[in-house]
Design an enzyme around this catalytic site. Structure first.
Site, PDB file in Angstrom:
ATOM      1  CG  HIS A   1      -7.173  -4.253   1.784  1.00  0.00           C
ATOM      2  ND1 HIS A   1      -7.425  -3.273   0.842  1.00  0.00           N
ATOM      3  CD2 HIS A   1      -8.393  -4.730   2.165  1.00  0.00           C
ATOM      4  CE1 HIS A   1      -8.733  -3.160   0.669  1.00  0.00           C
ATOM      5  NE2 HIS A   1      -9.339  -4.018   1.453  1.00  0.00           N
ATOM      6  CB  VAL A   2      -5.365  -3.495   7.222  1.00  0.00           C
ATOM      7  CG1 VAL A   2      -5.636  -2.733   8.510  1.00  0.00           C
ATOM      8  CG2 VAL A   2      -6.523  -4.413   6.882  1.00  0.00           C
TER       9      VAL A   2
ATOM     10  CG  ASN B   1      -8.455  -2.137  -2.750  1.00  0.00           C
ATOM     11  OD1 ASN B   1      -7.385  -2.470  -2.238  1.00  0.00           O
ATOM     12  ND2 ASN B   1      -9.118  -1.063  -2.361  1.00  0.00           N
TER      13      ASN B   1
ATOM     14  CG  ASP C   1      -1.863  -1.219   1.200  1.00  0.00           C
ATOM     15  OD1 ASP C   1      -1.342  -2.347   1.327  1.00  0.00           O
ATOM     16  OD2 ASP C   1      -3.070  -1.058   1.052  1.00  0.00           O
TER      17      ASP C   1
ATOM     18  CG  HIS D   1      -4.380  -5.802  -1.606  1.00  0.00           C
ATOM     19  ND1 HIS D   1      -3.277  -5.023  -1.345  1.00  0.00           N
ATOM     20  CD2 HIS D   1      -5.457  -5.001  -1.408  1.00  0.00           C
ATOM     21  CE1 HIS D   1      -3.664  -3.798  -1.010  1.00  0.00           C
ATOM     22  NE2 HIS D   1      -4.984  -3.761  -1.039  1.00  0.00           N
TER      23      HIS D   1
ATOM     24  CG  HIS E   1      -9.989  -2.751   4.609  1.00  0.00           C
ATOM     25  ND1 HIS E   1     -10.927  -2.293   3.715  1.00  0.00           N
ATOM     26  CD2 HIS E   1      -8.937  -1.883   4.544  1.00  0.00           C
ATOM     27  CE1 HIS E   1     -10.466  -1.193   3.122  1.00  0.00           C
ATOM     28  NE2 HIS E   1      -9.272  -0.920   3.612  1.00  0.00           N
TER      29      HIS E   1
END
Ligand SMILES: [Fe+2]
Length: 458
Positions: A346-347, A224, A159, A309, A319
């Protein structure tokens, strides 16, 4: 005395529960994106830019070199040679395939991908792109031949984005000088955070990571923010900018999609999965993984690492349980095949799990929560690269027993594989000097040395 005993009791109790929520409080600072003008293209007519490399085959004897030319499609080749070879006649060329794409009101420049094949292992190569006074020179080192006790160090970044925090993360990682290849957990440019998914942000991101990715391979995993789905402006092709810009050697592992594939590198077998592609029974990703896992030869590559991810174990309110459906489908295989480590992003914070599984679900016995399992992977969420949306600083209040350590800070990690049994892992928050590690653990290989590990976190 009693105070000391009480403190010791509390500490031990906390450790026995298995979970530490770091008391470190990150200095409040928003994730401010660096303006486009701070990522200018290199000077000169048609100078090659956004140079990045990744492994080009199954075992590390090939490299995919990618770059962008803004004005002309030519030159469509990369020139390369062994760094200690001074004879100009020993220079070779690899020709690129070249692509362009349109995204709403954006037209890409010429995007080139050249695969350099039949490289020697453990060798430094120089390579040049462009021509005349716009020639640009880079280098990379190929990995050692695949083998069970080959030491190798991976960097872990997720990320990333292109904010001030992103730059701190990348600079911090580079300052360590230890990483040989980056395992990147997805969410690249965050172009989709801008009107019409401003694809110039994909260009600036390419220029941003060049200082690392032109010199060492990144193993790419899609997130994403690579979907770039925007039917409201007529953009319905999933992963369009990502697939044009970042090529991976998926066919080498008999995959039918660049979104899931595997490579062997040094003593590691690395499997990349796609959280945003179908993965239930009978889908191409499911069938591929089902065939891939039995092929892993732990006598050749003891370390079995999975990248995805969206995390399967996450105790952050951001999430929360988004990875649950993939967990239900794939977790039994991860335990069966004794996957060592599963990395996710993701987080936007950091979390490391205990070795747990939740595959024994049994209504009669009332078993419905994760239990300690020595055959299970450790799940690490490292979506703390910098992004544009800020830090995920809202953890679930009572830390679940599966969560070993968690902290809402930006950072990166290093995985130093020493041999078939031991790997030294450290997580580094951006605010610290590189000598400081926020989370440290010796990982023991699940196939060769499945003992229980212990960590130290500061
Ligand atoms: Fe994400």
């Amino acid at each position: 005395m009693w105070r000391l005993v009480t403190i010791l009791f509390l500490l031990l109790n906390g450790v026995c529960e298995g979970g530490i929520t770091s008391s470190y409080v990150r200095k409040a600072a928003p994730s401010i994106e660096i303006p486009k003008k701070k990522f200018p293209p290199p000077p000169g007519y048609n100078a090659p830019e956004q140079v990045h490399i990744t492994q080009g085959d199954y075992t590390g004897k090939s490299m995919i070199v990618s770059w962008v030319t803004p004005l002309e499609e030519q030159p469509k080749y990369v020139t390369y040679w062994e760094a200690d070879e001074e004879n100009d006649n020993k220079r070779n060329r690899a020709r690129s395939i070249t692509t362009t794409y349109r995204y709403y009101n954006y037209s890409s420049d010429y995007i080139h991908h050249a695969t350099i094949k039949r490289l020697k292992y453990n060798t430094k190569y120089m390579y040049v792109l462009g021509k005349g006074n716009c020639t640009r020179k880079f280098w990379f080192t190929t990995p050692p031949e695949v083998g069970p006790d080959v030491p190798y160090t991976f960097g872990l970044i997720g990320d990333l984005g292109q904010t001030q925090a992103s730059n701190q993360t990348l600079e911090h990682y580079l300052a360590s000088g230890k990483g040989q290849t980056v395992l990147f957990l997805g969410d690249f440019s965050y172009a989709d955070a801008h009107p019409f998914h401003d694809n110039e942000k994909w260009d600036t991101f390419g220029r941003f990571i060049e200082k690392s990715n032109a010199y060492e391979p990144w193993i790419y995993c899609a997130g994403n923010h690579e979907l770039d789905l925007a039917p409201e402006i007529g953009e319905q092709v999933l992963f369009k900018p990502y697939k044009h810009r970042y090529h991976v050697p998926y066919r080498a592992s008999q995959s039918t999609s660049p979104l899931w594939y595997s490579i062997k590198r040094a003593s590691a077998h690395i499997i990349v999965l796609s959280s945003y592609s179908a993965f239930s029974i009978y889908t191409p990703q499911y069938r591929w993984l089902k065939e891939e896992l039995p092929k892993v030869n732990r006598s050749e590559t003891p370390w079995l690492i999975v990248l995805m991810h969206s995390p399967m174990y996450n105790s952050n309110n951001y999430h929360y349980k988004e990875g649950e459906t993939m967990r239900v489908v794939f977790e039994p295989w991860f335990v069966k095949y004794k996957v060592d480590l599963v990395f996710a992003g993701h987080v936007h914070s950091y979390e490391r799990s205990e070795r747990v599984s939740n595959i024994q679900y049994n209504i009669t016995e009332g078993i419905s929560s994760p239990i300690k399992d020595p055959s299970a992977p450790v799940y690490i969420t490292i979506g703390d690269g910098g992004n544009i949306e800020g830090i995920a600083d809202s953890f679930i209040e009572h830390q679940p027993s599966y969560s070993a350590f968690r902290e809402a800070s930006f950072g990166h990690a290093l995985l130093e594989i020493k041999n078939r049994t031991h790997a030294f892992y450290t997580w580094h928050r951006n605010q610290d000097s590189m000598a400081v590690s926020g989370d440290t653990i010796w990982f023991y290989n699940r196939y060769w040395f499945p003992k229980e590990e212990s960590s130290s976190s500061t």
